[in-house]
Every structure is written in structure tokens, then in C-alpha cells.
Design a protein around this motif. Structure first.
Motif, PDB file in Angstrom:
ATOM      1  N   SER A  34       0.831  -1.205   0.000  1.00  0.00           N
ATOM      2  CA  SER A  34       0.000   0.000   0.000  1.00  0.00           C
ATOM      3  C   SER A  34       0.865   1.254   0.000  1.00  0.00           C
ATOM      4  CB  SER A  34      -0.983  -0.005   1.167  1.00  0.00           C
ATOM      5  OG  SER A  34      -0.318   0.119   2.388  1.00  0.00           O
ATOM      6  N   ALA A  35       1.965   1.242   0.749  1.00  0.00           N
ATOM      7  CA  ALA A  35       2.878   2.396   0.754  1.00  0.00           C
ATOM      8  C   ALA A  35       3.524   2.578  -0.614  1.00  0.00           C
ATOM      9  CB  ALA A  35       3.942   2.214   1.835  1.00  0.00           C
ATOM     10  N   ARG A  36       3.933   1.465  -1.235  1.00  0.00           N
ATOM     11  CA  ARG A  36       4.555   1.532  -2.562  1.00  0.00           C
ATOM     12  C   ARG A  36       3.579   2.091  -3.595  1.00  0.00           C
ATOM     13  NH1 ARG A  36       5.050  -3.916  -5.179  1.00  0.00           N
ATOM     14  NH2 ARG A  36       2.897  -3.370  -5.511  1.00  0.00           N
ATOM     15  N   ASN A  37       2.352   1.585  -3.586  1.00  0.00           N
ATOM     16  CA  ASN A  37       1.366   2.041  -4.562  1.00  0.00           C
ATOM     17  C   ASN A  37       1.048   3.516  -4.393  1.00  0.00           C
ATOM     18  OD1 ASN A  37       1.298  -0.541  -5.581  1.00  0.00           O
ATOM     19  ND2 ASN A  37      -0.579  -1.106  -4.514  1.00  0.00           N
ATOM     20  N   ALA A  38       0.901   3.973  -3.150  1.00  0.00           N
ATOM     21  CA  ALA A  38       0.617   5.390  -2.906  1.00  0.00           C
ATOM     22  C   ALA A  38       1.791   6.259  -3.344  1.00  0.00           C
ATOM     23  CB  ALA A  38       0.316   5.609  -1.432  1.00  0.00           C
ATOM     24  N   ALA A  39       3.012   5.834  -3.015  1.00  0.00           N
ATOM     25  CA  ALA A  39       4.203   6.601  -3.393  1.00  0.00           C
ATOM     26  C   ALA A  39       4.371   6.642  -4.907  1.00  0.00           C
ATOM     27  CB  ALA A  39       5.441   6.004  -2.733  1.00  0.00           C
ATOM     28  N   MET A  40       4.075   5.523  -5.575  1.00  0.00           N
ATOM     29  CA  MET A  40       4.202   5.485  -7.030  1.00  0.00           C
ATOM     30  C   MET A  40       3.204   6.431  -7.689  1.00  0.00           C
ATOM     31  SD  MET A  40       4.027   2.303  -9.748  1.00  0.00           S
ATOM     32  CE  MET A  40       5.170   1.337  -8.821  1.00  0.00           C
ATOM     33  N   ASP A  41       1.980   6.417  -7.204  1.00  0.00           N
ATOM     34  CA  ASP A  41       0.967   7.328  -7.756  1.00  0.00           C
ATOM     35  C   ASP A  41       1.384   8.779  -7.562  1.00  0.00           C
ATOM     36  OD1 ASP A  41      -0.579   5.217  -8.612  1.00  0.00           O
ATOM     37  OD2 ASP A  41      -1.930   5.274  -6.866  1.00  0.00           O
ATOM     38  N   GLU A  42       1.856   9.117  -6.365  1.00  0.00           N
ATOM     39  CA  GLU A  42       2.303  10.482  -6.097  1.00  0.00           C
ATOM     40  C   GLU A  42       3.483  10.865  -6.989  1.00  0.00           C
ATOM     41  OE1 GLU A  42       3.082  11.260  -1.968  1.00  0.00           O
ATOM     42  OE2 GLU A  42       1.219  10.273  -1.357  1.00  0.00           O
ATOM     43  N   TYR A  43       4.425   9.950  -7.161  1.00  0.00           N
ATOM     44  CA  TYR A  43       5.618  10.209  -7.960  1.00  0.00           C
ATOM     45  C   TYR A  43       5.245  10.540  -9.406  1.00  0.00           C
ATOM     46  CZ  TYR A  43      10.114   9.453 -10.255  1.00  0.00           C
ATOM     47  OH  TYR A  43      11.241   9.616 -11.005  1.00  0.00           O
ATOM     48  N   PHE A  44       4.421   9.702 -10.011  1.00  0.00           N
ATOM     49  CA  PHE A  44       4.082   9.923 -11.415  1.00  0.00           C
ATOM     50  C   PHE A  44       3.082  11.075 -11.600  1.00  0.00           C
ATOM     51  CE2 PHE A  44       5.831   5.603 -11.816  1.00  0.00           C
ATOM     52  CZ  PHE A  44       6.736   5.841 -12.841  1.00  0.00           C
ATOM     53  N   ASP A  45       2.221  11.300 -10.622  1.00  0.00           N
ATOM     54  CA  ASP A  45       1.300  12.441 -10.712  1.00  0.00           C
ATOM     55  C   ASP A  45       2.067  13.759 -10.669  1.00  0.00           C
ATOM     56  OD1 ASP A  45      -0.849  10.752 -10.897  1.00  0.00           O
ATOM     57  OD2 ASP A  45      -1.489  11.011  -8.802  1.00  0.00           O
ATOM     58  N   ALA A  46       3.152  13.808  -9.905  1.00  0.00           N
ATOM     59  CA  ALA A  46       3.952  15.030  -9.778  1.00  0.00           C
ATOM     60  C   ALA A  46       4.880  15.250 -10.973  1.00  0.00           C
ATOM     61  CB  ALA A  46       4.779  14.977  -8.500  1.00  0.00           C
ATOM     62  N   ARG A  47       5.033  14.235 -11.819  1.00  0.00           N
ATOM     63  CA  ARG A  47       5.947  14.310 -12.969  1.00  0.00           C
ATOM     64  C   ARG A  47       5.224  13.908 -14.254  1.00  0.00           C
ATOM     65  NH1 ARG A  47       8.077  12.863  -8.393  1.00  0.00           N
ATOM     66  NH2 ARG A  47      10.091  13.699  -7.748  1.00  0.00           N
ATOM     67  N   PRO A  48       4.379  14.775 -14.771  1.00  0.00           N
ATOM     68  CA  PRO A  48       3.620  14.404 -15.976  1.00  0.00           C
ATOM     69  C   PRO A  48       4.509  14.201 -17.207  1.00  0.00           C
ATOM     70  CG  PRO A  48       3.234  16.699 -15.406  1.00  0.00           C
ATOM     71  CD  PRO A  48       4.038  16.101 -14.295  1.00  0.00           C
ATOM     72  N   GLN A  49       5.740  14.704 -17.163  1.00  0.00           N
ATOM     73  CA  GLN A  49       6.636  14.528 -18.299  1.00  0.00           C
ATOM     74  C   GLN A  49       7.188  13.112 -18.386  1.00  0.00           C
ATOM     75  OE1 GLN A  49       7.304  16.181 -15.530  1.00  0.00           O
ATOM     76  NE2 GLN A  49       9.440  15.999 -14.948  1.00  0.00           N
ATOM     77  N   ILE A  50       7.053  12.326 -17.309  1.00  0.00           N
ATOM     78  CA  ILE A  50       7.520  10.938 -17.300  1.00  0.00           C
ATOM     79  C   ILE A  50       6.321  10.031 -17.542  1.00  0.00           C
ATOM     80  CG2 ILE A  50       8.595   9.110 -15.946  1.00  0.00           C
ATOM     81  CD1 ILE A  50      10.062  11.258 -14.366  1.00  0.00           C
TER      82      ILE A  50
END
Length: 76
Positions: A34-50
Motif C-alpha cells: 500500500s505504501a509503494r502504490n501510494a508513493a508510485m501514484d504520487e511520484y508519477f502524478d507530480a511528474r507528468p513529463q515521465i
């Protein structure tokens, strides 16, 4: 010979984990995922260029797993 790792083997360094031998493993695994999934969503949401491709997810997961294991092994 089957060398593919199961999800349970991922966090345990490739060793099959018997819940009877390591109590709390399922809860630990659920917390990790659950921590990994939340962190991954936050990471990619904050970086739309990736673009969120499987390759980029694997790179993220590798870094997250190393940080998670470091935190777990070096908890004060």
C-alpha cells in the motif's frame, strides 16, 4: 527449473516465507504494497513529463524496495 519469483519471495530475498514461521509477514507485505502504490501514484502524478510505463514502474519499485528495506533494517 522455475526461477520466477513470487510476490512473497520479492521482499524476503527470494526465500519462500511460511506465515507460521514468520508471523506478521502478511501484514508487513500489505503495508509495503500500500505504501509503494501510494508513493508510485504520487511520484508519477507530480511528474507528468515521465510516462508511466512498466519500465519506469520497475525502476521506481527497485528504488522504493531498497529504501523500504534500509528503513526496516535500520529502524531505531
Amino acid at each position: 527449473m522455475n526461477t520466477k519469483r513470487t510476490p512473497n519471495e520479492e521482499l524476503s530475498g527470494g526465500v519462500r516465507v511460511d506465515p507460521k514461521v514468520r508471523p506478521g509477514y502478511e501484514a508487513e507485505r500489505a503495508e509495503y504494497e500500500s505504501a509503494r502504490n501510494a508513493a508510485m501514484d504520487e511520484y508519477f502524478d507530480a511528474r507528468p513529463q515521465i510516462m508511466k510505463t512498466r519500465t519506469m514502474e520497475l525502476i521506481f519499485e527497485g528504488g522504493f524496495r531498497m529504501a523500504w528495506e534500509y528503513r526496516r533494517n535500520n529502524a531505531a
